[in-house]
Enzyme design. Structure first.
Site, PDB file in Angstrom:
ATOM      1  N   ASP A  43       0.845  -1.197   0.000  1.00 45.30           N
ATOM      2  CA  ASP A  43       0.000   0.000   0.000  1.00 45.30           C
ATOM      3  C   ASP A  43       0.879   1.244   0.000  1.00 45.30           C
ATOM      4  O   ASP A  43       1.343   1.693   1.046  1.00 45.30           O
ATOM      5  CB  ASP A  43      -0.924  -0.003   1.215  1.00 45.30           C
ATOM      6  CG  ASP A  43      -1.954   1.132   1.167  1.00 45.30           C
ATOM      7  OD1 ASP A  43      -1.745   2.096   0.406  1.00 45.30           O
ATOM      8  OD2 ASP A  43      -2.955   1.045   1.889  1.00 45.30           O
ATOM      9  N   HIS A  73      -0.075   8.159   3.942  1.00 46.98           N
ATOM     10  CA  HIS A  73       0.536   7.592   5.140  1.00 46.98           C
ATOM     11  C   HIS A  73       1.999   7.995   5.336  1.00 46.98           C
ATOM     12  O   HIS A  73       2.593   7.654   6.369  1.00 46.98           O
ATOM     13  CB  HIS A  73       0.409   6.073   5.094  1.00 46.98           C
ATOM     14  CG  HIS A  73      -1.000   5.617   4.858  1.00 46.98           C
ATOM     15  ND1 HIS A  73      -1.999   5.791   5.794  1.00 46.98           N
ATOM     16  CD2 HIS A  73      -1.586   5.039   3.781  1.00 46.98           C
ATOM     17  CE1 HIS A  73      -3.140   5.318   5.305  1.00 46.98           C
ATOM     18  NE2 HIS A  73      -2.919   4.865   4.085  1.00 46.98           N
TER      19      HIS A  73
END
Length: 279
Positions: free
Chosen positions: A184, A189
């Site tokens: 991912d 993030h």
């Protein structure tokens, strides 16, 4: 741009996915295996000196992802992972090849956004048998209000008693840098500029990383640390998690598994309406 509800029922292309012992080990430490206590969980974080390697059950969620059908255009600055579940039909081997196919199972109108529900079928290419079923919910902010079905209602209720188990796990400030290596690469993030555009003051932990931490607690407390007993789990993501937070997993045993939720340091629920089943 309005979401295209005619995509419901459409299947994406089938892809072959494979993994090795190295991928399994990387996932184990990415979701906190051995974190702070490297002498623990060695069967998940090592594979040598007479230690038989095992797989954390939630690994299947990153190992067997499949592309969605064409036409579902997603603005990732306005997308949140809202729900995740998986059901294991067989043991996950340390090295394996599978065929994975995703289908758009539903598009629901939540008012402030649309919830896109997808289902992924995972078939073991060696045996030809189904290995797992994955279900995911993507919340697309600003895509609601089209007059569609709001979706099925969940009857989950928190038991009116203290949890049977409470498991506390620390996460590290650099946890997202490690977890992104499992596949991912969403910059939400890790990239402060992207996170700001998405409405967050700083990068946040992957929801699936906190999901993996939660799965570890369930494995050890409910399935006696034995992956072959772990049938599956489902939950909703309800709040973003700051990097470096300490997570508390609350678990209530049931006849066929457990109910659970996960809290952050402030005591707010970040994973809710959790169910875990035994095999």
């Amino acid at each position: 741009m309005a979401i295209d509800i005619t995509l419901v029922g459409q299947r994406g292309r089938t892809v072959e996915k494979s993994w090795t012992s190295k991928d399994v080990l990387l996932y184990a430490i990415a979701v906190g295996g051995g974190l702070g206590h490297p002498e623990e969980e060695l069967e998940f974080t090592t594979e040598n000196f007479e230690i038989e390697q095992k797989v954390f059950p939630s690994f299947i969620c990153v190992a067997a992802t499949a592309p969605l059908p064409d036409g579902l255009n997603i603005d990732f600055t306005r997308m949140l992972h809202a729900e995740m579940s998986f059901r294991l039909l067989d043991d996950i081997r340390i090295e394996n090849q599978v065929l994975a196919t995703s289908t758009i199972a539903g598009i629901y109108d939540k008012g402030s956004g649309a919830l896109v529900s997808t289902k992924t079928e995972v078939v073991d290419t060696k045996t030809g048998k189904a290995l797992a079923e994955l279900t995911s919910g993507l919340f697309l902010r600003g895509e609601g209000g089209f007059g569609g079905d709001r979706g099925p209602q969940d009857s989950w209720e928190r038991p009116e008693r203290s949890p049977d188990f409470e498991v506390e796990y620390e996460t590290r400030p650099e946890q997202a840098l490690l977890y992104r290596l499992t596949g991912d690469r969403n910059p939400l993030h890790t990239n402060p500029v992207f996170a700001s555009k998405a409405g967050f003051p700083a990068p946040i932990l992957h929801g699936m990383c906190s999901y993996g931490f939660t799965s570890r607690a369930l494995l050890h407390k409910v399935a006696n640390s034995e992956p072959s007993l772990f049938g599956g789990m489902s939950a909703r993501f309800t709040k973003a998690v700051a990097l470096g937070e300490t997570l508390t997993v609350q678990i209530w045993r049931t006849e066929d598994g457990a109910l659970f939720r996960t809290l952050d340091e402030a005591g707010d629920t970040i994973i809710d309406r959790g169910r875990m089943t035994l095999r």
